[in-house]
Design an enzyme around this catalytic site. Structure first.
Site, short mmCIF file in Angstrom:
data_model
loop_
_atom_site.label_atom_id
_atom_site.label_comp_id
_atom_site.label_asym_id
_atom_site.label_seq_id
_atom_site.Cartn_x
_atom_site.Cartn_y
_atom_site.Cartn_z
N GLU A 55 -10.73 -1.62 -0.23
CA GLU A 55 -11.35 -2.22 0.95
C GLU A 55 -12.36 -3.32 0.66
O GLU A 55 -13.47 -3.30 1.20
CB GLU A 55 -12.04 -1.11 1.78
CG GLU A 55 -11.04 -0.12 2.35
CD GLU A 55 -11.69 0.98 3.17
OE1 GLU A 55 -11.16 1.25 4.25
OE2 GLU A 55 -12.70 1.55 2.74
C1 TNX Z 1 -10.68 4.78 4.04
S1 TNX Z 1 -9.22 5.58 1.65
C2 TNX Z 1 -11.45 4.74 2.90
C3 TNX Z 1 -12.70 5.51 2.88
C4 TNX Z 1 -13.04 6.11 4.20
C5 TNX Z 1 -11.80 6.69 4.83
C6 TNX Z 1 -12.08 7.39 6.13
C7 TNX Z 1 -10.07 4.60 1.02
C8 TNX Z 1 -9.64 4.21 -0.30
N1 TNX Z 1 -11.08 4.15 1.72
O1 TNX Z 1 -13.75 4.69 2.43
O2 TNX Z 1 -14.00 7.09 3.99
O3 TNX Z 1 -10.87 5.69 5.02
O4 TNX Z 1 -10.96 8.07 6.61
#
Ligand code: TNX
Length: 505
Positions: A322
């Protein structure tokens, strides 16, 4: 499991009592007794039942020296059931056998005149003990009955994991230990700790003490702050190891780092205005200053060196989710190379596949539709965590408060169970993820984790073509006393007939 009342047997016994004295001593094997059903989760590869049963009131353990993990688990089981050990009693034999078909984790469990546990490894024998544990009641009784049977069992996947996000909301070591005990009962073997994120930094790094002094003091709003010392983590690693569980650490980089930036402002670029601890739930806003390689890379190396010294796991997770940045791929490649140089294998969230990685790097898939084929073609193995099946921060049912960004209907037990890993030909296994933006504390964590983790265990262990939800529901439903005995505050899952359970939260 209660022995069923057999009036016929009783009458026969009464008739014979004067002549043969059969009321004085229960026969070692009652061939006419109905064999109690074997309730084992995850479903074993093969169970052959034979006529008759074995009655147990004391045992003689043999062969424990060659299998310390299994011997420890067996001793704990016998203590819980108050099964005395006595020399002339029913033998329980642990034996290492050279049977290639059992692989590194497989086992055979035979119940006949004795209980024979065989495997190539201590791990295999540990799993044989866990199956035996599920065949027996969770509470002590005066006597135990086991159907005569032969179980031969081998897992489909070597990675059977769960990740806990202790960064958004901290979970104390005592909880993690309990959690490891529960994982072990279902043959889950990887505990991935998401140790750092925007809302908190939970692992002591001696060369950078402010990471926990500042970063350990924050949490998501409503969540819990805190951190683990290196000594605590080393003890946790040993605790897990003794129970067949590998703790896999994650340091999430180069994004998800607000807690690190708040601790050491120089890790941020000069134009970053907000260097405060963060307690919101947004993602994707913080990043290590990749334009300051002289600051960032020595920091990353320090952290990874200390992490590697605490955690002996083959794999170290370095995050990579992300974040959009022109130097992202360059960073991931360099951080992964550091892990390689330490003799470990890097794991990256799926986005890391854009970097120049050695084919041995593992990728963790989390968006169901992510285009991962090119990385698979380059040889990367996958840990499967597709969010619409395995993100158990999502509801047990549609409308349960909490995360729902991936699947509005939540991720109910049946949905977790429906996941089929087989289309992913390089998968090493599956891992469920418990993110904690909205899951604060131990009761809430339990309620999200169980019983869904039992389904995760079966998805990872039992081949898709052999297992089915109806059978799972029947077997898992019967294992409720095992979760009760471990103090699990599980979700009141209606599919399992547990709707009467008091939902914590
Ligand atoms: C996505 S999964 C994220 C997390 C969040 C989650 C909440 C991922 C690699 N990153 O930072 O906590 O969604 O569902």
């Amino acid at each position: 499991m209660k022995p069923s009342f057999k009036p016929g047997v009783l009458l026969l016994c009464l008739a014979l009592v004067a002549a043969a004295g059969c009321a004085h001593r229960a026969p070692a094997v009652a061939a006419d007794a109905p064999a109690p059903e074997a309730h084992i989760v995850p479903l074993p590869r093969s169970i052959q039942t034979h006529p008759g049963e074995l009655r147990l009131s004391a045992v003689a353990v043999e062969g424990g020296n060659a299998a310390p993990m299994a011997a420890r688990a067996l001793a704990e089981l016998l203590a819980t059931l108050r099964l005395a050990t006595a020399e002339a009693a029913t033998p329980v034999r642990l034996q290492r056998v050279d049977d290639a078909a059992l692989g590194e984790e497989g086992y055979r469990l035979e119940v006949g005149g004795a209980i024979e546990l065989s495997a190539r490894t201590d791990t295999g024998l540990l799993y044989a003990v866990q199956s035996l544990r599920q065949l027996l009641p969770a509470q002590a009784a005066p006597e135990y009955r086991l159907p005569r049977m032969t179980i031969t069992d081998v897992p489909a996947y070597r990675w059977r994991g769960v990740s806990l996000d202790v960064a958004r909301s901290f979970l104390p070591i005592e909880y993690l230990e309990k959690h490891i005990d529960r994982m072990a009962l279902f043959k889950l073997n990887r505990l991935h700790l998401h140790l750092t994120d925007d809302q908190g930094w939970r692992i002591e790094i001696r060369r950078h003490p402010q990471l926990v002094q500042v970063g350990g003091a924050s949490a998501v709003a409503g969540g819990r702050a805190g951190y683990y010392t290196q000594e605590q983590l080393k003890r946790l690693v040993a605790y897990a190891q003794a129970r067949g569980v590998t703790v896999v650490p994650e340091i999430d980089m180069p994004g998800h780092v607000q807690a690190a930036l708040a601790s050491y402002n120089e890790l941020a670029c000069r134009d970053v205005a907000n260097l405060s601890p963060y307690s919101g739930v947004e993602v994707g806003f913080s990043v290590l200053c990749l334009d300051k390689p002289d600051v960032v890379y020595p920091f990353v190396r320090d952290v990874l060196e200390e992490v590697a010294a605490i955690f002996p796991s083959t794999e170290i997770h370095i995050g990579g989710d992300e974040i959009r940045h022109p130097l992202y791929a360059d960073f991931v490649g360099r951080a992964a190379a550091m892990v390689d140089a330490m003799g470990r294998t890097p794991i990256l969230w799926e986005e890391g596949s854009v970097a120049d990685l050695k084919p041995g790097a593992l990728l963790q898939l989390w968006n169901d539709g992510y285009a991962i084929d090119a990385a698979v073609a380059r040889g990367h193995a996958l840990i499967l965590s597709p969010c619409s099946y395995l993100y158990i921060d999502h509801g047990n049912y549609a409308g349960q408060p909490g995360a729902d960004w991936c699947r509005a209907g939540g991720v109910p037990l049946a949905r977790v169970y429906a996941f089929d890993p087989t289309p992913f030909r390089t998968a090493v296994g599956v891992e469920a993820a418990l993110w904690t933006e909205f899951v604060h504390g131990e009761a809430a964590a339990d309620e999200r984790l169980w019983p869904r983790l039992a389904a995760v265990a079966e998805v990872a262990w039992s081949p898709a073509g052999q297992r089915g939800y109806d059978g799972f529901v029947r077997r898992m439903g019967a294992l409720r006393p095992q979760l009760d005995a471990l103090g699990v505050q599980y979700h009141a899952e209606p599919d399992l007939g547990w709707a009467d359970a008091k939902d914590a939260r």
